[in-house]
Design an enzyme around this catalytic site. Structure first.
Site, PDB file in Angstrom:
ATOM      1  N   GLU A   1       0.826  -1.209   0.000  1.00  0.00           N
ATOM      2  CA  GLU A   1       0.000   0.000   0.000  1.00  0.00           C
ATOM      3  C   GLU A   1       0.859   1.257   0.000  1.00  0.00           C
ATOM      4  O   GLU A   1       0.546   2.246  -0.670  1.00  0.00           O
ATOM      5  CB  GLU A   1      -0.957  -0.001   1.197  1.00  0.00           C
ATOM      6  CG  GLU A   1      -1.903  -1.181   1.263  1.00  0.00           C
ATOM      7  CD  GLU A   1      -2.751  -1.374   0.013  1.00  0.00           C
ATOM      8  OE1 GLU A   1      -2.884  -0.419  -0.787  1.00  0.00           O
ATOM      9  OE2 GLU A   1      -3.276  -2.477  -0.190  1.00  0.00           O
TER      10      GLU A   1
ATOM     11  N   ASP B   1       3.323  -4.862  -5.419  1.00  0.00           N
ATOM     12  CA  ASP B   1       3.634  -6.187  -4.867  1.00  0.00           C
ATOM     13  C   ASP B   1       5.142  -6.341  -4.660  1.00  0.00           C
ATOM     14  O   ASP B   1       5.597  -6.746  -3.582  1.00  0.00           O
ATOM     15  CB  ASP B   1       3.128  -7.290  -5.806  1.00  0.00           C
ATOM     16  CG  ASP B   1       1.645  -7.574  -5.652  1.00  0.00           C
ATOM     17  OD1 ASP B   1       1.051  -7.152  -4.644  1.00  0.00           O
ATOM     18  OD2 ASP B   1       1.079  -8.235  -6.546  1.00  0.00           O
TER      19      ASP B   1
END
Length: 673
Positions: A513, A577
Site C-alpha cells: 500500500e 507487490d
C-alpha cells in the site's frame, strides 16, 4: 467505494518461537505447515510449494467464484458479524438506537417471505415515473431519482485533483450492464457467447416484469444497442490508469454545451445541488457520446433502458425470481459460481455495505485489541523507515526527486483498525419490515452524504472501507494508507506472532500500500495529494523504463486458455507487490537486528518470511472468473503475485539456494523501488 483513484488492494510447519523473541509472543497462526507441498521445488514454482496442500484441502465452495486465504478470513468474519446482527435483531430487551438500527436492517433482510410478497412494489413509484415519460427533457428528472443506480453515468463528490483540500462534484462514464466496455466490443468467440447470454438475461428480466416474449426480445436489443454505443464512448481501464486523462474541470454551462441533450439543471436540482457552479467531468468523450445517443434514440427506447437499469441495480433485493435470475447471469454465467450464497451471508454483506461503521463499531469491540493496533502501527512505521532508506539509496533517482519523494513519504498518514470518529446514521430510517425500502433509503443517505461534502474542506479522518473489511488501500489524494481491523487478523496477522511471518504476510501488504504512493498512478500526486508533476524529466524516464520491465514480465503470464495478463492494466499492483515485499524484508531485518534467530524445524528465518508471503496468496479461481478478472481486475492472478515477485528478488534466491536459470530466478530482474 466512490473514489475514482484508489488502490485497494487484493510451509513447513514451524514452531514459531525464536531463540530471542520476547516471551509474550506465542506460536504463530500466520504460517501453516499443512498448507505446503514440500514435494514441489520452491525454485521452480514457489506458489505450488507454499500452497499446494492448501489448494487440495480447500476446494472452491459451490457458492463462491474463487477461494483464498482472504476469502476464508472474510467468511469467518461474516460469521462473527452474523452473531452481532442476530443478537442485535432480537426484539426482547432494551437496545440502544444503533443496535436497533443494525438489528432491524438484518431482520428485514432475512424476512424472505415479506420480500417475496412485496415483489417489485417498492420500485413501483420510479417505474411509474419512467412509464409516464413523454419528453426527453424529463429523462434528467428520472435519472435524478435513481440515485446510485449508475443509469447513464456516475455522479458523486471527490477531492479536486488540483486542490486536494477541497471536495468538488464529479461526473463520470457509466450506464453499462456488463462489467466493462470491452465486453461489448471484443469479437472473440467467448465475448460473442457472453453477449448472447446477456441478451437472454435481459429478455428474462423483461419477462419477469410482465412483458411478452416478442416485446422482451426487442427490448433486449434496445438495451444492448444503447449500452454498446456508450461503451464505444468510454475510456478503457488502461486509459483510466492515467489520472491526467480524468481531470477536466468545467462550469455547469460548459458541461451543458458538451452534453446539451441532457438537462443538467433539472438533474442537479433533483439531487439537491441547484447552485453548484463547477465540477470535474472525468470523461468528456463519453458525455459527447451520451449526447448523441440521447438525440438519436427515441423516448420509448430510453424508457426501456431506464426500466432495465432500475431493476438491474436492485435485483438482489427483490423477490426470489429476480434474485435467482440475477445470480444465474452475474454469478453463474459470468463468474462460474454454482450456487447462490445463503441468505444470511448476503444480508451480512448488505448490512456491512449500508451500515458499515455502525456494525464495524461492534466488530472492533469484540475482535481488535489495543495490542494488535499497537503492533500494526509499529510495523507500518518500520516499513516507512525502510522506504526512506530505500529512496536514499536508489541509483537511478536524482537528489531533487529524492527530496520530493521523501517529503511525500513523510507526509503519509497511517490509519489502522477503525476511524477516530464514527459515522452518524441517526438521519437514516430503518424499519423491520421493509428490506428494499431500507436499501433504497441507505443508498440515498450515502449518496447525499457524499454530495453534502461538495464545496467543503476534505475530511482527512474519513475511511473508504468499513472496519470488518478484509482488505486495505492507499488513497493518493488523501496520501494515506488504510488497514481495517478485518484484515489485521490471523492467518494474515497475529499480534503475538514472531516477526518473520508477520512481516512476510501483512508487512508485505503494508509495503504494498505504501508503494502505491509511488507507482505509475500514485507518483503523479504530490505530498499534499495534488495532481502535480514533481519529477525531473530524467527521473520520470528512468521510472518508466523500470516500470516497463515489470509490465513486460507480467504480460507473458497466461491467465486461462490463451488469455494473458494485461501488464499495463496490472502495472500499479505489480509494482506495489514487488516494492512491498522488498520494503517488508528490509523492515523485518531491521526489526530483528541483534536478535539470535536460528532455523526452526529446518527453515531459516528468511525462508519463513518468504513462505508466509507465498501463503498469503493461496487461492483457487474458477475459469469464468479468471476471464472476468483478466478484463476488469488491476491485480494479477494470485499465483503470479507470489511467483512474479520472488523471481525478482536475490534475497529469495539466497534463502532457498536457487541456482541461476531456475524458473524463480529471473536473469534480468525488475525493480523500481
Amino acid at each position: 467505494m466512490h473514489r475514482t483513484i484508489s488502490a485497494l488492494i487484493s510451509c513447513i510447519s514451524v514452531l514459531l518461537v525464536a531463540i530471542a523473541i520476547p516471551s509474550a509472543w506465542g506460536q504463530s497462526r500466520v504460517l501453516d505447515v499443512t498448507s505446503m507441498d514440500t514435494s514441489a521445488d520452491p525454485c521452480a514454482d514457489f506458489f505450488a510449494y507454499s500452497c499446494g496442500s492448501w489448494i487440495k484441502k480447500n476446494p472452491i465452495p459451490p457458492d463462491q467464484t474463487s477461494w483464498s486465504v482472504y476469502s476464508k478470513l472474510e467468511d469467518d468474519t461474516k460469521g462473527i458479524l452474523r452473531e452481532i446482527l442476530e443478537s442485535s435483531a432480537l426484539p426482547a430487551g432494551r437496545r440502544d438506537a444503533l443496535t436497533q438500527k443494525i438489528g432491524d436492517y438484518y431482520a428485514a433482510c432475512m424476512d424472505e417471505k415479506a420480500t417475496d410478497a412485496a415483489a417489485i412494489k417498492p420500485l413501483q413509484p420510479v417505474l411509474d415515473q419512467i412509464q409516464q415519460l413523454r419528453f426527453k427533457r424529463d429523462i434528467a428528472d428520472v435519472v435524478g431519482a435513481m440515485v446510485s443506480d449508475d443509469a447513464l453515468f456516475r455522479f458523486r463528490s471527490d477531492q479536486d485533483y488540483k486542490d486536494s483540500s477541497q471536495e468538488i462534484a464529479e461526473a463520470d462514464q457509466g450506464g453499462l450492464g456488463l462489467p466493462d466496455r470491452d465486453y461489448y466490443l471484443k469479437t472473440d468467440a467467448k465475448s460473442v457467447e457472453l453477449r448472447r447470454a446477456y441478451s437472454a438475461h435481459l429478455r428474462k428480466i423483461f419477462g419477469l416484469l410482465g412483458d411478452e416474449p416478442t416485446a422482451a426480445a426487442l427490448e433486449a436489443q434496445t438495451v444492448l444497442r444503447i449500452e454498446t454505443a456508450l461503451a464505444k464512448g468510454s475510456l478503457t481501464r488502461v486509459e483510466r490508469r492515467d489520472p491526467q486523462k480524468l481531470y477536466h474541470k468545467m462550469t455547469i454551462r460548459q458541461l451543458g454545451a458538451l452534453n446539451p441533450s441532457f438537462q443538467w439543471k433539472i438533474y442537479l436540482a433533483k439531487v439537491g445541488l441547484p447552485s453548484v457552479e463547477a465540477l470535474n467531468v472525468e470523461t468528456p468523450g463519453f458525455f459527447k457520446t451520451l449526447n448523441t445517443e440521447l438525440r438519436n434514440e427515441t423516448i420509448a427506447s430510453w424508457k426501456t433502458y431506464l426500466r432495465w437499469h432500475l431493476i438491474n441495480a436492485n435485483a438482489p433485493f427483490l423477490s426470489s425470481d429476480f434474485v435467482n435470475a440475477d445470480f444465474d447471469f452475474y454469478g453463474k454465467t459470468l463468474q462460474g459460481a454454482q450456487e447462490l450464497e445463503p441468505r444470511w451471508k448476503r444480508c451480512v454483506g448488505y448490512a456491512d455495505n449500508d451500515l458499515g461503521e455502525a456494525l464495524g463499531r461492534a466488530y472492533v469491540e469484540r475482535n481488535f485489541s489495543p495490542e494488535a493496533k499497537e503492533r500494526a502501527q509499529k510495523m507500518v512505521k518500520e516499513i516507512e523507515d525502510a522506504m526512506g532508506r530505500d529512496i536514499d539509496s536508489l541509483p537511478w533517482m536524482t537528489a531533487t526527486s529524492k527530496q520530493r519523494a521523501l517529503e511525500k513519504l513523510h507526509a503519509v498518514t497511517n490509519k489502522i483498525g477503525y476511524p477516530d470518529k464514527w459515522r452518524d446514521y441517526s438521519a437514516l430510517i430503518i424499519t423491520r419490515d421493509d428490506e428494499m425500502g431500507n436499501v433504497l433509503r441507505a443508498r440515498e443517505f450515502e449518496f447525499h452524504r457524499q454530495l453534502n461534502k461538495i464545496g467543503k474542506p476534505v475530511d482527512h479522518g474519513e475511511w473508504q472501507m468499513t472496519p470488518p473489511t478484509v482488505n486495505a488501500y492507499y488513497d493518493p489524494q488523501m496520501n494515506d494508507i488504510n488497514f481495517p481491523a478485518g484484515v489485521l487478523q490471523p492467518p494474515l496477522f497475529d499480534a503475538r506472532s514472531d516477526a518473520a511471518p508477520n512481516f512476510g504476510d501483512t508487512g508485505a501488504t503494508m509495503g504494498h500500500e505504501l508503494t502505491h504512493g509511488f507507482d505509475d498512478e500514485g507518483r503523479q500526486f504530490d505530498a499534499q495529494g495534488n495532481l502535480r508533476d514533481w519529477w525531473t524529466p530524467e527521473d520520470a524516464k528512468a521510472f518508466d523504463q523500470r516500470a516497463s520491465c515489470i509490465s513486460d514480465q507480467y504480460s507473458q503470464y497466461v491467465v486461462v486458455d490463451d488469455t494473458k495478463i494485461n501488464g499495463k492494466l496490472t502495472l500499479g499492483e505489480d509494482i506495489a507487490d514487488l516494492g512491498g515485499v522488498i520494503l517488508a524484508y528490509m523492515a523485518w531485518q531491521d526489526d530483528t537486528k541483534g536478535l539470535r534467530s536460528e532455523p526452526l524445524e529446518g527453515f531459516t528465518p528468511a525462508q519463513r518470511f518468504f513462505i508466509a508471503y507465498g501463503q498469503s496468496w493461496c487461492a483457487s479461481t474458477r475459469d469464468e472468473t479468471k476471464r472476468l478478472r483478466a478484463t476488469v481486475d488491476p491485480h494479477s492472478p494470485d499465483k503470479y503475485r507470489a511467483n512474479g515477485v520472488v523471481s525478482n528478488m536475490p534475497e529469495f534466491q539466497q534463502a532457498f539456494h536457487c541456482k541461476a536459470g531456475a524458473p524463480m530466478v529471473r536473469e534480468n530482474r525488475c525493480r523500481v523501488w
